[in-house]
Design a protein around this motif. Structure first.
Motif, PDB file in Angstrom:
ATOM      1  N   PRO A   1      -4.538   7.658  -0.571  1.00  0.00           N
ATOM      2  CA  PRO A   1      -4.893   7.198   0.772  1.00  0.00           C
ATOM      3  C   PRO A   1      -3.940   7.773   1.820  1.00  0.00           C
ATOM      4  O   PRO A   1      -2.796   8.091   1.505  1.00  0.00           O
ATOM      5  CB  PRO A   1      -4.758   5.680   0.673  1.00  0.00           C
ATOM      6  CG  PRO A   1      -3.787   5.456  -0.427  1.00  0.00           C
ATOM      7  CD  PRO A   1      -3.981   6.592  -1.397  1.00  0.00           C
TER       8      PRO A   1
ATOM      9  N   SER B   1      -4.499   6.750   9.685  1.00  0.00           N
ATOM     10  CA  SER B   1      -5.835   6.240   9.401  1.00  0.00           C
ATOM     11  C   SER B   1      -6.332   5.382  10.555  1.00  0.00           C
ATOM     12  O   SER B   1      -5.539   4.818  11.302  1.00  0.00           O
ATOM     13  CB  SER B   1      -5.815   5.411   8.108  1.00  0.00           C
ATOM     14  OG  SER B   1      -4.963   4.311   8.257  1.00  0.00           O
TER      15      SER B   1
ATOM     16  N   ARG C   1       0.642   4.210  -2.746  1.00  0.00           N
ATOM     17  CA  ARG C   1       0.440   5.610  -2.362  1.00  0.00           C
ATOM     18  C   ARG C   1       1.533   6.492  -2.968  1.00  0.00           C
ATOM     19  O   ARG C   1       1.263   7.580  -3.465  1.00  0.00           O
ATOM     20  CB  ARG C   1       0.432   5.746  -0.843  1.00  0.00           C
ATOM     21  CG  ARG C   1       0.155   7.172  -0.401  1.00  0.00           C
ATOM     22  CD  ARG C   1       0.246   7.319   1.113  1.00  0.00           C
ATOM     23  NE  ARG C   1      -0.256   8.602   1.530  1.00  0.00           N
ATOM     24  CZ  ARG C   1       0.435   9.731   1.452  1.00  0.00           C
ATOM     25  NH1 ARG C   1       1.644   9.740   0.949  1.00  0.00           N
ATOM     26  NH2 ARG C   1      -0.096  10.878   1.861  1.00  0.00           N
TER      27      ARG C   1
ATOM     28  N   TRP D   1       0.813  -1.216   0.000  1.00  0.00           N
ATOM     29  CA  TRP D   1       0.000   0.000   0.000  1.00  0.00           C
ATOM     30  C   TRP D   1       0.846   1.265   0.000  1.00  0.00           C
ATOM     31  O   TRP D   1       0.441   2.288  -0.537  1.00  0.00           O
ATOM     32  CB  TRP D   1      -0.918   0.006   1.206  1.00  0.00           C
ATOM     33  CG  TRP D   1      -1.977  -1.046   1.180  1.00  0.00           C
ATOM     34  CD1 TRP D   1      -2.053  -2.132   0.339  1.00  0.00           C
ATOM     35  CD2 TRP D   1      -3.105  -1.132   2.021  1.00  0.00           C
ATOM     36  NE1 TRP D   1      -3.163  -2.875   0.618  1.00  0.00           N
ATOM     37  CE2 TRP D   1      -3.826  -2.282   1.657  1.00  0.00           C
ATOM     38  CE3 TRP D   1      -3.573  -0.350   3.058  1.00  0.00           C
ATOM     39  CZ2 TRP D   1      -5.000  -2.669   2.293  1.00  0.00           C
ATOM     40  CZ3 TRP D   1      -4.734  -0.734   3.693  1.00  0.00           C
ATOM     41  CH2 TRP D   1      -5.440  -1.878   3.312  1.00  0.00           C
TER      42      TRP D   1
END
Length: 103
Positions: A72, A78, A58, A54
């Protein structure tokens, strides 16, 4: 396209193809900042692909000037995921630990 994906250490990691050429058993710098080492089998296209890193994903979005809503947040910004298999903090493999001898 300046980047490419390569399977390594259980994930698909992105790399800058203008400066890096992955080779089996030789570490390369992924866009997430990790040095990952692909195995010989990571260069074959048989079987399903590995989960995507991820953080690499990103970083590509940031460098490609995606709109802010398409980028994101970093894992530490998060809320915790509901599905542990999709945990963003697991985006890159953990360092390997030596195995314990059986008792």
């Amino acid at each position: 396209m300046w980047w490419r994906w390569q399977q390594a250490e259980g994930r698909l990691h992105a790399y800058d193809r203008t400066t890096t050429t992955p080779v089996p058993e030789r570490p390369f710098p992924a866009l997430c900042g990790a040095e990952v080492t692909p195995a010989e089998g990571d260069f074959h296209l048989d079987g399903p692909p590995r989960p995507t890193c991820w953080i690499c994903d990103r970083e590509i979005r940031v460098r490609e000037n995606f709109s802010p809503e398409q980028i994101p947040p970093l894992p530490d910004q998060s809320p915790g995921p509901k599905n542990p298999a999709h945990d963003p903090t697991r985006s890159c493999p953990a360092p390997r630990r030596p195995s314990r001898p059986e008792r």
